[in-house]
Design a protein around this motif. Structure first.
Motif, PDB file in Angstrom:
ATOM      1  N   PHE A 120      10.667  18.706 -45.526  1.00 33.39           N
ATOM      2  CA  PHE A 120      12.109  18.685 -45.277  1.00 33.39           C
ATOM      3  C   PHE A 120      12.799  18.803 -46.642  1.00 33.39           C
ATOM      4  O   PHE A 120      12.860  17.842 -47.404  1.00 33.39           O
ATOM      5  CB  PHE A 120      12.510  17.388 -44.577  1.00 33.39           C
ATOM      6  CG  PHE A 120      12.018  17.293 -43.161  1.00 33.39           C
ATOM      7  CD1 PHE A 120      12.859  17.545 -42.095  1.00 33.39           C
ATOM      8  CD2 PHE A 120      10.689  16.973 -42.894  1.00 33.39           C
ATOM      9  CE1 PHE A 120      12.401  17.472 -40.783  1.00 33.39           C
ATOM     10  CE2 PHE A 120      10.220  16.894 -41.587  1.00 33.39           C
ATOM     11  CZ  PHE A 120      11.079  17.153 -40.532  1.00 33.39           C
ATOM     12  N   ASN A 121      13.303  19.996 -46.923  1.00 35.56           N
ATOM     13  CA  ASN A 121      13.847  20.275 -48.259  1.00 35.56           C
ATOM     14  C   ASN A 121      15.363  20.144 -48.346  1.00 35.56           C
ATOM     15  O   ASN A 121      15.891  19.886 -49.415  1.00 35.56           O
ATOM     16  CB  ASN A 121      13.431  21.691 -48.694  1.00 35.56           C
ATOM     17  CG  ASN A 121      11.923  21.851 -48.770  1.00 35.56           C
ATOM     18  OD1 ASN A 121      11.228  20.965 -49.241  1.00 35.56           O
ATOM     19  ND2 ASN A 121      11.410  22.973 -48.289  1.00 35.56           N
ATOM     20  N   HIS A 122      16.033  20.348 -47.237  1.00 36.19           N
ATOM     21  CA  HIS A 122      17.499  20.323 -47.261  1.00 36.19           C
ATOM     22  C   HIS A 122      18.027  19.000 -46.718  1.00 36.19           C
ATOM     23  O   HIS A 122      17.726  18.638 -45.575  1.00 36.19           O
ATOM     24  CB  HIS A 122      18.055  21.485 -46.441  1.00 36.19           C
ATOM     25  CG  HIS A 122      17.568  22.824 -46.900  1.00 36.19           C
ATOM     26  ND1 HIS A 122      17.939  23.376 -48.105  1.00 36.19           N
ATOM     27  CD2 HIS A 122      16.710  23.710 -46.326  1.00 36.19           C
ATOM     28  CE1 HIS A 122      17.358  24.546 -48.249  1.00 36.19           C
ATOM     29  NE2 HIS A 122      16.601  24.772 -47.186  1.00 36.19           N
ATOM     30  N   PRO A 123      18.819  18.283 -47.515  1.00 36.31           N
ATOM     31  CA  PRO A 123      19.373  16.998 -47.058  1.00 36.31           C
ATOM     32  C   PRO A 123      20.248  17.163 -45.816  1.00 36.31           C
ATOM     33  O   PRO A 123      21.114  18.034 -45.769  1.00 36.31           O
ATOM     34  CB  PRO A 123      20.200  16.521 -48.253  1.00 36.31           C
ATOM     35  CG  PRO A 123      19.624  17.232 -49.428  1.00 36.31           C
ATOM     36  CD  PRO A 123      19.187  18.571 -48.911  1.00 36.31           C
ATOM     37  N   GLN A 124      20.004  16.342 -44.822  1.00 38.91           N
ATOM     38  CA  GLN A 124      20.819  16.293 -43.612  1.00 38.91           C
ATOM     39  C   GLN A 124      20.450  15.014 -42.874  1.00 38.91           C
ATOM     40  O   GLN A 124      19.472  14.356 -43.194  1.00 38.91           O
ATOM     41  CB  GLN A 124      20.569  17.510 -42.723  1.00 38.91           C
ATOM     42  CG  GLN A 124      19.127  17.664 -42.265  1.00 38.91           C
ATOM     43  CD  GLN A 124      18.918  18.931 -41.467  1.00 38.91           C
ATOM     44  OE1 GLN A 124      19.521  19.955 -41.760  1.00 38.91           O
ATOM     45  NE2 GLN A 124      18.061  18.877 -40.472  1.00 38.91           N
ATOM     46  N   VAL A 125      21.246  14.679 -41.872  1.00 40.32           N
ATOM     47  CA  VAL A 125      20.960  13.458 -41.120  1.00 40.32           C
ATOM     48  C   VAL A 125      21.359  13.663 -39.667  1.00 40.32           C
ATOM     49  O   VAL A 125      22.418  14.235 -39.380  1.00 40.32           O
ATOM     50  CB  VAL A 125      21.683  12.233 -41.733  1.00 40.32           C
ATOM     51  CG1 VAL A 125      23.172  12.462 -41.829  1.00 40.32           C
ATOM     52  CG2 VAL A 125      21.381  10.973 -40.943  1.00 40.32           C
ATOM     53  N   ASP A 126      20.504  13.236 -38.751  1.00 42.26           N
ATOM     54  CA  ASP A 126      20.799  13.294 -37.321  1.00 42.26           C
ATOM     55  C   ASP A 126      21.476  12.004 -36.892  1.00 42.26           C
ATOM     56  O   ASP A 126      20.997  10.906 -37.212  1.00 42.26           O
ATOM     57  CB  ASP A 126      19.510  13.494 -36.513  1.00 42.26           C
ATOM     58  CG  ASP A 126      18.959  14.901 -36.673  1.00 42.26           C
ATOM     59  OD1 ASP A 126      19.700  15.777 -37.147  1.00 42.26           O
ATOM     60  OD2 ASP A 126      17.778  15.120 -36.335  1.00 42.26           O
ATOM     61  N   LEU A 127      22.581  12.126 -36.163  1.00 36.81           N
ATOM     62  CA  LEU A 127      23.397  10.978 -35.780  1.00 36.81           C
ATOM     63  C   LEU A 127      23.464  10.863 -34.261  1.00 36.81           C
ATOM     64  O   LEU A 127      23.806  11.828 -33.576  1.00 36.81           O
ATOM     65  CB  LEU A 127      24.810  11.127 -36.359  1.00 36.81           C
ATOM     66  CG  LEU A 127      24.898  11.329 -37.876  1.00 36.81           C
ATOM     67  CD1 LEU A 127      26.310  11.753 -38.273  1.00 36.81           C
ATOM     68  CD2 LEU A 127      24.491  10.063 -38.615  1.00 36.81           C
TER      69      LEU A 127
END
Length: 405
Positions: A120-127
């Protein structure tokens, strides 16, 4: 039937503290995803949610300072990614040629073919809806971070259409692209199930590059959607991309990144407009029939090198997705049929012969009955016939190789 769309809304960030909080939360979430990914890879791809929760939940909260819901979301995110990769690998078997016999073989791949954990290279977050994000009566979005909840204004002019009570919000994804913040919100809606008995139109759709789409309906009417301008514009993008890649400077790499985003947005816009036109043209209760293009290449060696890449890389899957969800909103359906022999079969006498198609002239000429027509039109006619067979009760209609009518 339940249909799903993704609402992509830009976020208005009022100060740098909000951006910093978002960035910190996404980076911790990304690192946690890689931690879980490595665990799954090293434990025979065990993707049982309950077992992973028992083993990793406490560690995720301690090591990455995640809140309770986020720790569980990390596990779900990683499991979903592995399942997606598993499906993709199964659809693209490994092909190899036996050197002694010259025979080609296909071997179905699974996750054991992976050499390293999924990264997982790209920062993101599931909400999660309500737990991590919510839509407030004030029109703002409340988003949970490691520093607490933050209220931001969405910038999306068509957002109100999803607030009429028929749509249900679900998971949202917080991410940053080209210096701007976005929230991608999953929304679902119950739509009427498609009924074969109420079909008014059966439309065969042949996809290609000379004509991006060629449609043929039950009334014998053909519509061509020209793709020549698309090819020329893609050639310009490719030429500019090659020039920037050859420079290799930092500024060139920044321009490459912007160019990629611009090209992707243009492709999406073309596919949106094309799918919208098709749905509006044929109206409700229409069955759109597409070829299953898995394993099908549009590469052509008769074209100049500058044109070969874009000739095989148009986003046909995206076009299919757009057409599907727009059709569902219009009480219509999209089905896939086998692509076998659809470009080689004469729609009049049924003879299947590869040599009847002349790629250079873009023409099909049947040497059995003499029927002659545009080769893309021939494809759409045959696809439409398979759609008619589907309506008649054949679940997987396809053509079999024959040499006689």
């Amino acid at each position: 039937m339940e249909m799903q769309v993704t609402i992509k809304t830009k976020l208005k960030i009022s100060n740098s503290e909000i951006a910093l909080s978002f960035s910190k939360t996404m980076e911790q979430y990304r690192q946690a995803c890689n931690y879980v990914s490595e665990y799954i890879f090293n434990h025979d791809f065990d993707m049982k949610q309950s077992r992973l929760n028992k083993e990793l939940y406490t560690k995720l909260r301690y090591l990455f300072s995640l809140k309770s819901q986020m720790a569980q979301s990390v596990i779900r995110t990683v499991i979903a990614r592995y399942k997606t990769v598993k499906t993709q690998m199964a659809r693209r078997p490994y092909k190899y040629q036996e050197p002694n016999t010259g025979e080609w073989y296909r071997e179905v791949r699974d996750l054991n073919w992976l050499h390293k954990p999924i990264s997982f290279n790209h920062p993101q977050v599931d909400l999660q809806r309500n737990r991590d994000w919510s839509y407030l009566s004030s029109g703002q979005l409340s988003i949970n971070t490691l520093d607490g909840r933050i209220k931001v204004d969405p910038i999306y002019h068509g957002f109100n259409q999803y607030l009429n009570g028929t749509w249900k919000f679900g998971l949202a994804k917080l991410l940053k692209s080209s210096g701007k913040w976005y929230l991608h919100i999953s929304a679902t809606k119950e739509v009427t199930d498609f009924d074969k008995q109420t079909v008014k139109h059966v439309v065969g759709i042949d996809r290609g590059l000379r004509f991006l789409v060629t449609s043929y309906d039950e009334q014998g009417k053909t519509v061509f959607f020209d793709g020549q301008a698309i090819m020329r514009k893609r050639a310009k993008y490719q030429k500019l991309r090659a020039t920037l890649q050859a420079k290799g400077t930092k500024s060139a790499k920044r321009r490459l990144k912007k160019l990629s985003g611009r090209e992707n947005r243009w492709i999406s816009d073309v596919n949106h407009c094309l799918s919208k036109t098709l749905v509006q043209k044929y109206g409700t209760n229409t069955l759109f029939v597409l070829e299953n293009l898995n394993g099908v290449s549009f590469e052509r060696t008769d074209l100049p090198k500058a044109l070969r890449n874009q000739n095989k890389s148009w986003a046909f899957y995206q076009l299919e997705q757009f057409l599907t969800y727009k059709a569902h909103l219009n009480n219509s359906e999209v089905v896939q049929v086998s692509a076998k022999y659809t470009s080689q079969r004469c729609p009049k006498c049924g003879v299947i012969k590869k040599d009847n198609r002349n790629h250079a002239k873009h023409e099909y000429h049947c040497d059995n009955c003499g029927y002659r027509s545009n080769d893309d039109r021939i494809g759409s006619m045959n696809i439409q016939l398979l759609g008619t067979q589907y309506i008649s009760g054949q679940e997987q209609p396809k053509f079999e190789l024959t040499t006689n009518a």
